[in-house]
Design a protein around this motif. Structure first.
Motif, short mmCIF file in Angstrom:
data_model
loop_
_atom_site.label_atom_id
_atom_site.label_comp_id
_atom_site.label_asym_id
_atom_site.label_seq_id
_atom_site.Cartn_x
_atom_site.Cartn_y
_atom_site.Cartn_z
N PHE A 1 35.41 -61.32 71.95
CA PHE A 1 34.66 -61.19 70.64
C PHE A 1 33.27 -60.35 70.78
CE2 PHE A 1 32.91 -64.76 73.00
CZ PHE A 1 31.69 -65.09 72.52
N GLU A 2 32.56 -60.10 69.56
CA GLU A 2 31.52 -59.35 69.43
C GLU A 2 30.33 -60.14 69.59
OE1 GLU A 2 29.02 -56.37 70.23
OE2 GLU A 2 31.06 -55.82 70.16
N VAL B 1 33.73 -68.03 66.60
CA VAL B 1 34.47 -66.88 66.91
C VAL B 1 35.90 -67.13 66.48
CG1 VAL B 1 35.34 -66.02 69.10
CG2 VAL B 1 33.07 -66.64 69.04
N ARG B 2 36.81 -66.22 66.19
CA ARG B 2 37.99 -66.10 66.02
C ARG B 2 38.95 -65.20 66.91
NH1 ARG B 2 36.68 -65.73 59.73
NH2 ARG B 2 36.00 -67.96 59.70
N GLU B 3 40.09 -65.42 67.21
CA GLU B 3 40.78 -64.91 68.02
C GLU B 3 41.03 -63.19 67.51
OE1 GLU B 3 44.63 -66.44 69.11
OE2 GLU B 3 43.70 -68.27 69.86
N ALA B 4 41.42 -62.25 68.20
CA ALA B 4 41.34 -60.99 67.90
C ALA B 4 42.89 -60.55 67.60
CB ALA B 4 40.89 -60.15 68.98
N THR C 1 31.95 -70.57 70.40
CA THR C 1 33.38 -70.53 70.81
C THR C 1 34.04 -71.61 70.83
OG1 THR C 1 32.76 -70.78 73.08
CG2 THR C 1 32.31 -68.38 72.34
N ARG D 1 30.54 -68.53 76.63
CA ARG D 1 31.04 -67.11 76.64
C ARG D 1 30.62 -66.38 78.08
NH1 ARG D 1 26.55 -63.17 76.15
NH2 ARG D 1 25.04 -64.65 75.61
N HIS E 1 26.26 -61.56 65.92
CA HIS E 1 27.44 -62.56 65.59
C HIS E 1 27.00 -63.83 65.85
CE1 HIS E 1 31.51 -64.02 65.24
NE2 HIS E 1 31.27 -64.77 66.42
#
Length: 105
Positions: A34-35, A8-11, A84, A89, A4
């Motif tokens: 996030f992954e 990062v985006r919200e799940a 992020t 993280r 990745h």
């Protein structure tokens, strides 16, 4: 090393939460997960003050150890991460958390 590389985006799972496997305290919202391809669950934000940050100086390097603020179970470590929204993280040991699908956040 990490798959990745983008921001990062919200799940999608907005209501689900991750709780401490030791005491059940809510630690993270699923939408903050996030992954990164490291094999460890990663989050970019914690819930309230439920995760304690403890400076750790072992093996010749300084890190931030993460503990459940209630039962003091080791959760993982905190790292800087510019991808992020919060710039950090939370790298978490999968056995220290449990996905709770029913608890409102």
């Amino acid at each position: 090393m990490f798959r990745h590389r983008g921001k990062v985006r919200e799940a999608q799972q907005e209501q689900d939460v991750y709780t401490c496997s030791g005491c059940g305290q809510v630690l993270f919202r699923a939408k903050y997960k996030f992954e990164v391809g490291s094999g460890f669950p990663s989050f970019w934000q914690q819930v309230g003050e439920n995760v304690a940050h403890c400076p750790l100086d072992t093996y010749g390097r300084q890190r931030v150890q993460l503990l459940c603020s209630r039962c003091r179970q080791h959760l993982g470590h905190l790292f800087d991460d510019s991808r992020t929204p919060t710039g950090v993280r939370y790298c978490i040991n999968a056995t220290s958390i449990t996905l709770d699908l029913e608890q409102p956040t």
